[in-house]
Design a protein around this motif. Structure first.
Motif, short mmCIF file in Angstrom:
data_model
loop_
_atom_site.label_atom_id
_atom_site.label_comp_id
_atom_site.label_asym_id
_atom_site.label_seq_id
_atom_site.Cartn_x
_atom_site.Cartn_y
_atom_site.Cartn_z
N GLU A 151 20.10 108.29 64.23
CA GLU A 151 19.09 109.35 64.21
C GLU A 151 18.44 109.54 65.58
O GLU A 151 18.06 110.64 65.95
CB GLU A 151 18.01 108.98 63.18
CG GLU A 151 16.90 109.99 63.04
CD GLU A 151 17.15 110.96 61.89
OE1 GLU A 151 18.12 110.76 61.13
OE2 GLU A 151 16.37 111.91 61.76
N ASN A 152 18.29 108.46 66.32
CA ASN A 152 17.48 108.54 67.53
C ASN A 152 18.28 108.68 68.83
O ASN A 152 17.70 109.01 69.86
CB ASN A 152 16.55 107.33 67.62
CG ASN A 152 15.40 107.48 66.63
OD1 ASN A 152 14.54 108.34 66.78
ND2 ASN A 152 15.40 106.66 65.58
N PRO A 212 20.15 111.08 69.97
CA PRO A 212 19.96 112.34 70.71
C PRO A 212 18.55 112.54 71.24
O PRO A 212 18.35 113.38 72.11
CB PRO A 212 20.32 113.41 69.69
CG PRO A 212 20.20 112.76 68.37
CD PRO A 212 20.46 111.31 68.56
N LYS A 213 17.60 111.77 70.74
CA LYS A 213 16.25 111.89 71.31
C LYS A 213 16.18 111.24 72.66
O LYS A 213 15.37 111.59 73.51
CB LYS A 213 15.23 111.19 70.41
CG LYS A 213 15.21 111.77 69.06
CD LYS A 213 13.96 111.34 68.36
CE LYS A 213 13.64 112.43 67.40
NZ LYS A 213 12.33 112.54 66.98
N GLU A 214 17.00 110.21 72.83
CA GLU A 214 16.93 109.43 74.06
C GLU A 214 17.97 109.90 75.07
O GLU A 214 17.65 110.12 76.22
CB GLU A 214 17.15 107.96 73.71
CG GLU A 214 17.11 107.03 74.90
CD GLU A 214 15.70 106.64 75.32
OE1 GLU A 214 14.77 106.74 74.49
OE2 GLU A 214 15.54 106.22 76.47
N LYS A 256 20.21 112.34 76.92
CA LYS A 256 20.22 113.78 77.12
C LYS A 256 21.51 114.29 77.76
O LYS A 256 21.86 115.44 77.61
CB LYS A 256 19.02 114.20 78.00
CG LYS A 256 17.67 113.87 77.37
CD LYS A 256 17.46 114.62 76.06
CE LYS A 256 16.13 114.27 75.43
NZ LYS A 256 16.15 114.45 73.98
N SER A 278 15.98 110.41 58.74
CA SER A 278 15.39 111.42 57.86
C SER A 278 15.28 110.97 56.42
O SER A 278 14.33 111.29 55.73
CB SER A 278 16.14 112.74 57.96
OG SER A 278 17.40 112.53 58.49
N THR A 321 9.98 107.51 74.68
CA THR A 321 10.52 108.41 73.67
C THR A 321 9.87 108.06 72.34
O THR A 321 9.73 106.90 72.01
CB THR A 321 12.04 108.20 73.54
OG1 THR A 321 12.60 108.19 74.84
CG2 THR A 321 12.67 109.31 72.72
N SER A 322 9.49 109.10 71.63
CA SER A 322 8.93 108.82 70.33
C SER A 322 10.08 108.78 69.33
O SER A 322 10.64 109.80 68.98
CB SER A 322 7.92 109.93 70.02
OG SER A 322 7.87 110.18 68.68
N TYR A 323 10.46 107.58 68.92
CA TYR A 323 11.58 107.45 68.00
C TYR A 323 11.15 107.83 66.60
O TYR A 323 10.01 107.60 66.22
CB TYR A 323 12.11 106.01 68.01
CG TYR A 323 12.56 105.57 69.37
CD1 TYR A 323 13.46 106.34 70.10
CD2 TYR A 323 12.08 104.40 69.94
CE1 TYR A 323 13.87 105.95 71.36
CE2 TYR A 323 12.49 104.00 71.21
CZ TYR A 323 13.38 104.78 71.91
OH TYR A 323 13.77 104.39 73.15
N SER A 324 12.08 108.41 65.86
CA SER A 324 11.64 108.81 64.53
C SER A 324 12.39 108.07 63.44
O SER A 324 13.45 107.50 63.66
CB SER A 324 11.82 110.31 64.36
OG SER A 324 13.17 110.62 64.48
#
Ligand SMILES: Nc1ncnc2c1ncn2[C@@H]1O[C@H](COP(=O)(O)OP(=O)(O)OP(=O)(O)O)[C@@H](O)[C@H]1O
Ligand SMILES: [Mg+2]
Length: 395
Positions: free
Chosen positions: A258-259, A261-263, A265, A325, A319-322
């Motif tokens: 999940e995370n 692609p947040k980190e 780039k 989902s 990075t704010s990991y989420s």
């Protein structure tokens, strides 16, 4: 974000490490051309970047700041940095140069280190490098050319003091117990303490609000693990990332997937990371089918070391990991959990199910809601209110 809003402007707002702060201050004031650079290192969120900022203010210096991998990657940033170390400032103020996160340059980035080594020789102004890990690969040459100062974890009392200041400035009425327990859990990372405070406080902060952090305790470990997988550039560090994490491999996999692609780039990094995850998934399937648990090490290896080494260099910043989902939908906040339970209660009454069994129907309600007439009928029969309908539709 409060971590930005409450970045310390002055030294009095900077918490902890008094001795080190004084050492860095005197180093800046006494610096002369030809002197060494300074390598400021310590764990994430302990205030390395913040300290340099507040010292620049305090000493009325013009701060030129860049981050190492950016300077390496972007030609114009590099040019500006090269100029900054040589030219006097327009304002006539003394300068201070910050090259942040030098351990973030890739393992193989010899070029980048060469540039920095040259700047260390040429600079006409005090130059500070920061790093989490001064022993990361490739750091040796920089370590030898710099004076080292280590900022340790911020002491719990100092963390609490900063949290109180923030509460006061935000006009939050707080229980001191609540502030103390946020501080304790942060374990020296003031950034994460401030983030916790921001996510929990409304116009008040009560001891019971902090119980929600208890709910998140295992998630805290997983956040740590993610940070290590994504930020480290060494195989051995990454392979220890999941140590102590209580979640099973399936959950850990979900978090990483999940995370990523947040980190990550850059496209190449992202696609390599997903290749590793899909390999990990292949092993996971084989392991389960054959019940051969000796394969578990490959599942972990691919999703930690594999993903970690998929990047060319560390991405800087926080990075704010989420939450994956699926977990997120089960309700991160108390409000969301309450809503889920309220829906569960209503559905349960009609279907003769327990609240928790009934909340498992929410994904199906979501599907049924896509047809307007079914939705209307269900809303009426289950006596759902508007907010509950929103919750189901956003699910
Ligand atoms: N010692 C401190 N005193 C006051 N505020 C702090 C301190 N440490 C951290 N903070 C708060 O946390 C935020 C993040 O800190 P900072 O960016 O300086 O961490 P860092 O050590 O540079 O971390 P990283 O290794 O991730 O770069 C700051 O903007 C500030 O709000
Ligand atoms: Mg920093």
């Amino acid at each position: 974000m409060w971590t930005e809003k409450y970045r310390p402007e002055t030294l009095s707002e900077f918490k902890g490490s008094r001795k080190e702060v004084e050492e860095v201050k005197q180093w800046i004031e006494g610096w002369e051309k030809g002197d060494q650079a300074l390598l400021l290192h310590g764990p994430p969120g302990c205030g390395k970047t913040a300290l340099v900022h507040s010292l620049a203010n305090e000493l009325d210096r013009e701060l030129f700041e860049t981050n190492a991998s950016e300077a390496r990657r972007k030609g114009d940033v590099k040019d500006k940095l090269e100029q900054a170390v040589k030219q006097r400032s327009f304002t006539g103020k003394d300068k201070l140069i910050l090259v942040d996160e030098v351990d973030g340059m890739g393992r193989s980035d010899r070029g980048g280190r060469k540039v920095i080594n040259r700047l260390l020789k040429e600079t006409k102004f005090p130059l500070i490098l920061t790093a989490n890990d001064p022993y990361a690969s490739g750091m040796k040459s920089l370590r030898n050319k710099a004076k080292e100062v280590e900022l340790g974890n911020v002491h719990t009392n100092s963390v609490a003091a900063r949290l109180r200041e923030i509460c006061e400035r935000e006009g939050i009425e707080y229980d001191d117990e609540a502030v103390k327990s946020i501080a304790q859990r942060a374990d020296g990372d003031l950034r994460s303490a401030i983030n916790d405070l921001e996510s929990l406080a409304t116009d008040s902060l009560k001891a019971e609000d902090v119980k929600d952090l208890g709910y998140r305790e295992t998630e805290r470990d997983i956040f740590e693990a993610l940070k290590i997988v994504f930020k480290s550039t060494s195989a051995s560090t990454a392979s220890d990332a999941t140590e102590g994490v209580e979640e099973d491999y399936g959950k850990v996999f979900g978090w990483i997937r999940e995370n990523v692609p947040k980190e990550y780039k850059r496209e190449g990094d992202l696609s390599r990371a997903y290749d590793n995850l899909s390999e990990a998934d292949v092993f996971r399937g084989r392991m389960q089918k054959r019940q051969d648990w000796s394969l578990l090490k490959y599942v972990y290896g691919l999703m930690t070391v594999g993903v970690s080494l998929s990047k060319e260099e560390k991405y800087s910043g926080w990075t704010s990991y989420s939450y994956p989902s699926t977990i997120k939908k089960m309700g991160r906040s108390k409000a969301a959990r309450n809503k889920r339970d309220a829906i569960g209660k209503k559905v349960g009454k009609k279907l003769h199910l327990s609240i928790s069994e009934a909340s498992d129907t929410i994904p199906f309600l979501n599907l049924l809601f896509q047809k307007e007439e079914w939705k209307e009928e269900l809303v009426r029969k289950l006596e759902l209110d508007e907010k509950e309908v929103d919750y189901i539709e956003d699910f």
